[in-house]
Design a protein around this motif. Structure first.
Motif, mmCIF file in Angstrom:
data_model
loop_
_atom_site.group_PDB
_atom_site.id
_atom_site.type_symbol
_atom_site.label_atom_id
_atom_site.label_comp_id
_atom_site.label_asym_id
_atom_site.label_seq_id
_atom_site.Cartn_x
_atom_site.Cartn_y
_atom_site.Cartn_z
ATOM 1 N N VAL A 1 -3.552 7.908 -7.814
ATOM 2 C CA VAL A 1 -3.702 7.705 -6.376
ATOM 3 C C VAL A 1 -2.347 7.247 -5.867
ATOM 4 O O VAL A 1 -1.838 6.201 -6.288
ATOM 5 C CB VAL A 1 -4.791 6.671 -6.053
ATOM 6 C CG1 VAL A 1 -4.886 6.451 -4.542
ATOM 7 C CG2 VAL A 1 -6.134 7.120 -6.611
ATOM 8 N N ALA A 2 -1.741 8.033 -4.988
ATOM 9 C CA ALA A 2 -0.358 7.801 -4.585
ATOM 10 C C ALA A 2 -0.214 7.791 -3.071
ATOM 11 O O ALA A 2 -1.042 8.382 -2.354
ATOM 12 C CB ALA A 2 0.551 8.874 -5.182
ATOM 13 N N PRO A 3 0.839 7.157 -2.560
ATOM 14 C CA PRO A 3 1.133 7.259 -1.133
ATOM 15 C C PRO A 3 1.344 8.719 -0.739
ATOM 16 O O PRO A 3 1.814 9.526 -1.561
ATOM 17 C CB PRO A 3 2.425 6.444 -0.987
ATOM 18 C CG PRO A 3 2.438 5.521 -2.160
ATOM 19 C CD PRO A 3 1.781 6.288 -3.272
ATOM 20 N N ALA B 1 0.812 -1.216 0.000
ATOM 21 C CA ALA B 1 0.000 0.000 0.000
ATOM 22 C C ALA B 1 0.843 1.264 0.000
ATOM 23 O O ALA B 1 0.470 2.278 -0.605
ATOM 24 C CB ALA B 1 -0.941 -0.003 1.208
ATOM 25 N N ASP B 2 1.995 1.230 0.668
ATOM 26 C CA ASP B 2 2.826 2.433 0.780
ATOM 27 C C ASP B 2 3.830 2.591 -0.347
ATOM 28 O O ASP B 2 4.610 3.549 -0.355
ATOM 29 C CB ASP B 2 3.579 2.428 2.125
ATOM 30 C CG ASP B 2 2.639 2.615 3.299
ATOM 31 O OD1 ASP B 2 1.573 3.224 3.105
ATOM 32 O OD2 ASP B 2 2.971 2.129 4.402
ATOM 33 N N ARG B 3 3.837 1.653 -1.305
ATOM 34 C CA ARG B 3 4.776 1.769 -2.421
ATOM 35 C C ARG B 3 4.095 1.569 -3.766
ATOM 36 O O ARG B 3 4.764 1.345 -4.770
ATOM 37 C CB ARG B 3 5.943 0.788 -2.250
ATOM 38 C CG ARG B 3 5.564 -0.686 -2.224
ATOM 39 C CD ARG B 3 6.800 -1.577 -2.120
ATOM 40 N NE ARG B 3 7.465 -1.432 -0.846
ATOM 41 C CZ ARG B 3 8.715 -0.928 -0.710
ATOM 42 N NH1 ARG B 3 9.395 -0.547 -1.775
ATOM 43 N NH2 ARG B 3 9.266 -0.851 0.480
ATOM 44 N N THR B 4 2.765 1.648 -3.777
ATOM 45 C CA THR B 4 2.009 1.447 -5.013
ATOM 46 C C THR B 4 1.335 2.734 -5.441
ATOM 47 O O THR B 4 0.681 3.403 -4.632
ATOM 48 C CB THR B 4 0.941 0.345 -4.827
ATOM 49 O OG1 THR B 4 1.597 -0.890 -4.505
ATOM 50 C CG2 THR B 4 0.123 0.161 -6.092
ATOM 51 N N ILE B 5 1.481 3.067 -6.713
ATOM 52 C CA ILE B 5 0.832 4.226 -7.319
ATOM 53 C C ILE B 5 -0.151 3.715 -8.365
ATOM 54 O O ILE B 5 0.240 2.981 -9.286
ATOM 55 C CB ILE B 5 1.849 5.171 -7.978
ATOM 56 C CG1 ILE B 5 2.878 5.650 -6.945
ATOM 57 C CG2 ILE B 5 1.146 6.360 -8.637
ATOM 58 C CD1 ILE B 5 4.043 6.400 -7.557
ATOM 59 N N ILE B 6 -1.413 4.069 -8.211
ATOM 60 C CA ILE B 6 -2.458 3.653 -9.141
ATOM 61 C C ILE B 6 -2.706 4.795 -10.131
ATOM 62 O O ILE B 6 -2.932 5.939 -9.730
ATOM 63 C CB ILE B 6 -3.762 3.320 -8.403
ATOM 64 C CG1 ILE B 6 -3.547 2.190 -7.390
ATOM 65 C CG2 ILE B 6 -4.868 2.984 -9.395
ATOM 66 C CD1 ILE B 6 -3.205 0.859 -8.009
ATOM 67 N N VAL B 7 -2.682 4.460 -11.413
ATOM 68 C CA VAL B 7 -3.007 5.434 -12.458
ATOM 69 C C VAL B 7 -4.203 4.892 -13.230
ATOM 70 O O VAL B 7 -4.162 3.768 -13.747
ATOM 71 C CB VAL B 7 -1.824 5.674 -13.404
ATOM 72 C CG1 VAL B 7 -2.193 6.731 -14.441
ATOM 73 C CG2 VAL B 7 -0.582 6.097 -12.616
ATOM 74 N N GLY B 8 -5.266 5.677 -13.280
ATOM 75 C CA GLY B 8 -6.482 5.233 -13.957
ATOM 76 C C GLY B 8 -6.899 6.187 -15.052
ATOM 77 O O GLY B 8 -6.330 7.263 -15.230
#
Length: 383
Positions: free
Chosen positions: A247-249, A223-230
């Motif tokens: 959505v970023a840490p 969760a603290d090292r994942t960046i979601i791009v949609g």
């Protein structure tokens, strides 16, 4: 002579094929070369767009991170009702690929390596290069059952210079879907090597054959090292709205936001409420569209029975191995266009040299009725 940052940044081929198809003005031509779709966006999203034209708040630079309603909708969408995501950790971008570039510019030092699967969308490779990164490729292995990630190749692609794993599932152009062992291997590498995971989720809900999406944020320790791009372009069919999200840490939100302001400045104002409406509608609209795309996939697979086509497990496109038919990708694309009246993009530069063994068929923009007889066209052009 091009500036150094453009060295190794080739064209993607889609523009050339799209221009040729537009120029032909032939209603019989099958448009399988680009990621347009004939499936319309949600009706409520269309109406929200019309209303926004008269809304003065939609004609503004502000707020730079995006409209609050949309940021809340993105947080809820990415959280999937399982976890609470702080809406202030979301950023709205001018499309998904703008988000990808902004993230890479905010996280890479020149020379850092980024691991991607191969074959891969050339636009992702080019954004890595423009951001000063170096692509490192992990093989997707084809079979009669579909594509699978070679886990040994994935591990070999990671080096001391690796900073980011950039994954897309389903991926373009193959339609490969990462399974649980693949995601577990990604997690293990990120934790062992202290890497960031950037996930392009543009097609995450476009899954076939009953497959279920795997949530990258639910992977242990990620969760603290994942960046979601949609993106609204694919699942929501809102291509021209040019809205995406990141959505970023918390530690990375400021830097990515700074790049956002320094790059495109702001998003399309009149589009943001419409995208919020589409996200708030839930999964039903996307599921209906995905079911139609699955039917089209099945028609093409039946039409190409006996030819070396690799079934996609999701997404909008599939690949045909034309090297085994005695052609290069460029030759096959030209013959398909001239002899078969099919516009299809060669996969030259879409990964390693092996990507040049394929042409891509996009099945998002042609209904099943027009795809009947597609196999005869392909055989007439290539056999």
């Amino acid at each position: 002579m091009a500036v150094s940052r453009l060295e190794g940044v080739p064209g993607i081929g889609v523009d050339r094929m799209g221009d040729a198809a537009d120029g032909a003005a032939d209603p019989d031509l099958l448009r399988l070369e680009n990621l347009d779709t004939d499936l319309r966006p949600l009706a409520a999203a269309l109406e929200a767009t019309r209303i926004a034209i008269d809304d003065d708040n939609a004609n503004s630079y502000l707020p730079f991170p995006g409209h609050e309603r949309l940021r809340h909708a993105v947080a809820s969408h990415v959280g999937r009702g399982v976890r609470e995501i702080d809406w202030q950790h979301t950023l709205i971008t001018a499309g998904g690929l703008n988000g990808i570039l902004n993230v890479l510019l905010a996280t890479l030092e020149p020379g850092d390596e980024v691991v991607l699967t191969d074959p891969v969308y050339a636009g992702l490779l080019n954004r890595v290069r423009v951001a000063g990164g170096v692509p490192s490729l992990a093989r997707l292995e084809p079979s009669a059952a579909g594509w699978s990630l070679d886990l040994d190749s994935l591990r070999a692609a990671v080096s001391a210079r690796t900073r980011v794993l950039l994954m897309m599932s389903p991926s373009m152009p193959s339609g490969s879907v990462l399974d649980r062992p693949a995601w577990d291997a990604v997690t293990e590498l990120c934790l062992e090597r202290d890497l960031l995971l950037v996930v392009d989720t543009a097609m995450e809900r476009i899954l076939f054959d009953g497959r279920l999406a795997i949530d990258p944020l639910a992977l242990d320790g990620m969760a603290d090292r994942t960046i979601i791009v949609g993106s609204a372009s694919k699942e929501l069919r809102m291509i021209g709205w040019r809205v995406g999200w990141v959505v970023a840490p918390p530690a990375l939100v400021h830097d990515i936001g700074l790049v956002c302001i320094s790059n495109v400045v702001c998003q399309v104002g009149i589009a943001q409420t419409a995208v919020a409406v589409a996200l708030e509608a839930g999964d039903g609209d996307v599921a209906a569209a995905a079911a139609e795309w699955e039917r089209r996939r099945d028609v093409i697979l039946a039409e190409l029975d006996g030819l070396p086509v690799i079934p996609p497990h999701g997404g909008w496109s599939m690949l045909l191995d034309i090297r085994s038919l005695g052609h290069t990708a460029e030759e096959a694309s030209e013959r398909l266009f001239r002899l078969g009246r099919v516009a299809a993009t060669p996969m030259t530069n879409w990964g390693s040299e092996r990507a040049g063994d394929y042409v891509r068929f996009v099945f998002a923009n042609e209904p099943c009725e027009r795809l009947r007889g597609f196999g005869d066209r392909v055989r007439a052009a290539l056999l």
